[in-house]
Design an enzyme around this catalytic site. Structure first.
Site, short mmCIF file in Angstrom:
data_model
loop_
_atom_site.label_atom_id
_atom_site.label_comp_id
_atom_site.label_asym_id
_atom_site.label_seq_id
_atom_site.Cartn_x
_atom_site.Cartn_y
_atom_site.Cartn_z
N THR A 1 30.19 50.80 42.79
CA THR A 1 29.19 49.76 42.99
C THR A 1 28.66 49.74 44.42
O THR A 1 27.49 49.46 44.66
CB THR A 1 29.81 48.39 42.65
OG1 THR A 1 30.32 48.47 41.32
CG2 THR A 1 28.80 47.28 42.73
N THR B 1 35.82 50.29 43.06
CA THR B 1 37.04 49.53 43.33
C THR B 1 38.13 49.75 42.27
O THR B 1 39.31 49.59 42.57
CB THR B 1 36.74 48.02 43.39
OG1 THR B 1 36.10 47.62 42.18
CG2 THR B 1 35.87 47.69 44.58
N ASP B 2 37.72 50.14 41.07
CA ASP B 2 38.70 50.18 39.98
C ASP B 2 39.90 51.08 40.27
O ASP B 2 41.03 50.73 39.98
CB ASP B 2 38.04 50.64 38.67
CG ASP B 2 37.00 49.64 38.16
OD1 ASP B 2 36.89 48.54 38.76
OD2 ASP B 2 36.31 49.95 37.18
N LYS C 1 44.37 46.52 42.98
CA LYS C 1 43.29 45.64 42.54
C LYS C 1 43.89 44.65 41.55
O LYS C 1 44.42 45.05 40.51
CB LYS C 1 42.17 46.46 41.88
CG LYS C 1 41.00 45.60 41.44
CD LYS C 1 39.82 46.43 40.95
CE LYS C 1 38.69 45.52 40.51
NZ LYS C 1 37.48 46.23 40.11
N1 ASP Z 1 33.54 50.34 37.81
C1 ASP Z 1 33.24 50.39 39.21
C2 ASP Z 1 34.05 51.50 39.82
O1 ASP Z 1 35.22 51.40 40.02
C3 ASP Z 1 33.52 49.09 39.85
C4 ASP Z 1 33.26 49.04 41.32
O2 ASP Z 1 32.73 49.90 41.95
O3 ASP Z 1 33.62 48.01 41.87
O4 ASP Z 1 33.50 52.51 40.11
#
Ligand code: ASP
Length: 464
Positions: free
Chosen positions: A110, A186-187, A265
């Protein structure tokens, strides 16, 4: 006039084939019919590299975007075409000789995306110029160089990407940068940060992974602030380890710096999603302040020689134990050729008796079986109950307070070096960077992370 092929940029694979088949392109005004006979009218939007190749995205007349799976598309008819131009305003990133140099390596997620207001398309924003256009504060912090290594959502990070990333970090360190920031979804940022802690040892400079829970077009986005904090931690911070820098509290007061091997996370959507487990965070960072919460870290030292040890064998799995687990599962894992099993056991590190023989068989075949705990906080202590002792006798090795995902990444890294059982177990139990610690801090449980003193404040305001 541009050809249909030119206008399919961004679309790959099956989605691209489908658009070609119906001779429509990005920015075509279409009527798309699906297998249920529904007709969707709207404009075909461009796709960013972060997306799969199975969906066509249409901006409908009511302003909503919808993604339609290619298998469900029965017909697409072009009723108009008007090319739109979309671009983030680029400004040249100023260079200042007095400022430290930071390299930002992009992997996707993201944080690397933003919505284009007019079209609603998600587009990548990553050149220095685009970032500077979006977050001008960065220019006051450092001289930033950016490089997009991948453009994937983080569930798509795996062996190949980890190896490339580790080598690239080594090259940047050799080139003499003062800090490295890794933009990441973040995942699975915790996974990547953990494996980098093993692959990049003795770093002379900070290596900071950062992401955002909400894309930068949203008013509540954490993207800009996380980036500013992470770039500050990379440019000026004293911690020369792999670390994660994300929102601390739910407000935007400060960011927390977490040690990669101890971080997870813990919320799917809060901006304050990342938490240090079994320890306190390493530090607090804001726009004008650093606060170190411990002095137990590897300090910055430009003279230190980095060691890049990029190896990874992905024949490893995590078995999240649930009541009633069937031994077949373990047999299947072994038969499929997996070399390592990280169990996330219940309580102090338990699984049910019926799977003991399957585990014994796995160990006898040379599969390395290690135990972590589902509780996340606390230690695998398998000598407390006789069932735990039985598992120890079977050759299941406890990893104390190593987090399950960290154990998984470490086992992949270790198996990239050796398959010798004693060696593997020795490496697993020898901490490289605090993945096993002697004790949890007495007040460490959620300290500064929604726990004390915040919890006390909350309780006392509600329980008078
Ligand atoms: N689904 C995304 C990822 O981990 C979520 C994010 O970027 O926060 O790539």
């Amino acid at each position: 006039m541009s050809t249909v092929e030119d206008e399919l940029k961004g679309y790959q694979g099956q989605a691209r084939a489908k658009l070609s088949e119906w001779k429509v392109r990005v920015w075509s005004d279409v009527q798309l019919t699906n297998d249920a006979g529904s007709v969707f009218e709207g404009v075909i939007l461009p796709r960013s590299g972060n997306f799969d190749d199975l969906h066509i995205v249409i901006k409908m007349k009511n302003g909503y975007n919808i993604g339609i799976h290619v298998d469900r598309v029965t017909k697409i008819k072009e009723i108009g075409y008007k090319k739109a131009v979309y671009k983030i305003p680029e400004k040249e990133f100023p260079q200042s000789p007095d400022l430290p140099s930071v390299t930002l390596l992009g992997t996707g997620g993201t944080i690397a995306s933003r919505l284009d207001y007019r079209t609603g398309a998600v587009i990548p924003a990553f050149t220095p110029g685009e970032l500077y256009g979006a977050v001008p504060e960065l220019a006051d912090i450092c001289n930033l160089k950016t490089e997009k290594l991948f453009g994937v959502f983080s569930e798509n990070m795996a062996r190949e990407q980890y190896l490339i990333l580790a080598e690239k970090i080594g090259q940047e360190i050799e080139a003499g940068v003062d800090g490295i920031v890794i933009g990441h979804g973040t995942d699975t940022m915790g996974h990547t940060a953990a494996v980098l802690s093993f692959m990049v040892q003795n770093s002379p400079i900070p290596i900071v992974t950062v992401g955002s829970q909400r894309s930068s077009d949203r008013p509540s986005s954490d993207a800009a602030l996380n980036l500013i904090h992470a770039v500050r931690a990379a440019a000026y911070g004293d911690i020369a380890e792999v670390q994660i820098c994300m929102f601390g509290p739910t407000s935007d007061r400060y960011g927390l710096i977490h040690r990669a091997t101890r971080c997870r996370k813990m919320h799917s959507s809060y901006r304050s999603a990342f938490r240090t487990i079994g320890d306190t965070p390493l530090g607090v960072v804001s726009a004008d302040r650093f606060e170190y919460l411990t002095d137990d870290y590897l300090p910055r030292d430009p003279k230190r020689q980095v060691k890049i040890d990029a190896r990874y064998d992905d024949r490893v799995t995590i078995l999240y134990y649930y009541p009633g687990m069937d031994p077949d599962l373990i047999d299947a894992i072994v038969e499929k050729g997996y070399r390592g099993i990280v169990i996330a056991g219940t309580g102090l590190g338990h699984v049910n008796k019926p799977i003991y023989p399957a585990l014994a068989k796995a160990v006898a075949q040379g599969v390395h079986v290690v135990m972590t705990v589902q509780t996340l906080w606390g230690y695998a202590q398998m000598y407390v109950y006789d069932t735990g002792r039985d598992l120890l006798d079977l050759g299941v090795v406890p990893l104390d307070n190593m987090l399950p995902e960290t154990a998984f990444m470490k086992l992949c890294w270790v198996l990239g070096h050796t398959d010798d059982h004693d060696q593997v177990l020795k490496m697993m139990r020898d901490p490289v960077n605090h993945e096993i610690t002697d004790r949890e801090p007495h007040n460490g449980y959620l300290i500064l992370q929604g726990g004390l003193p915040e919890t006390e404040e909350y309780v006392s305001s509600h329980w008078k």
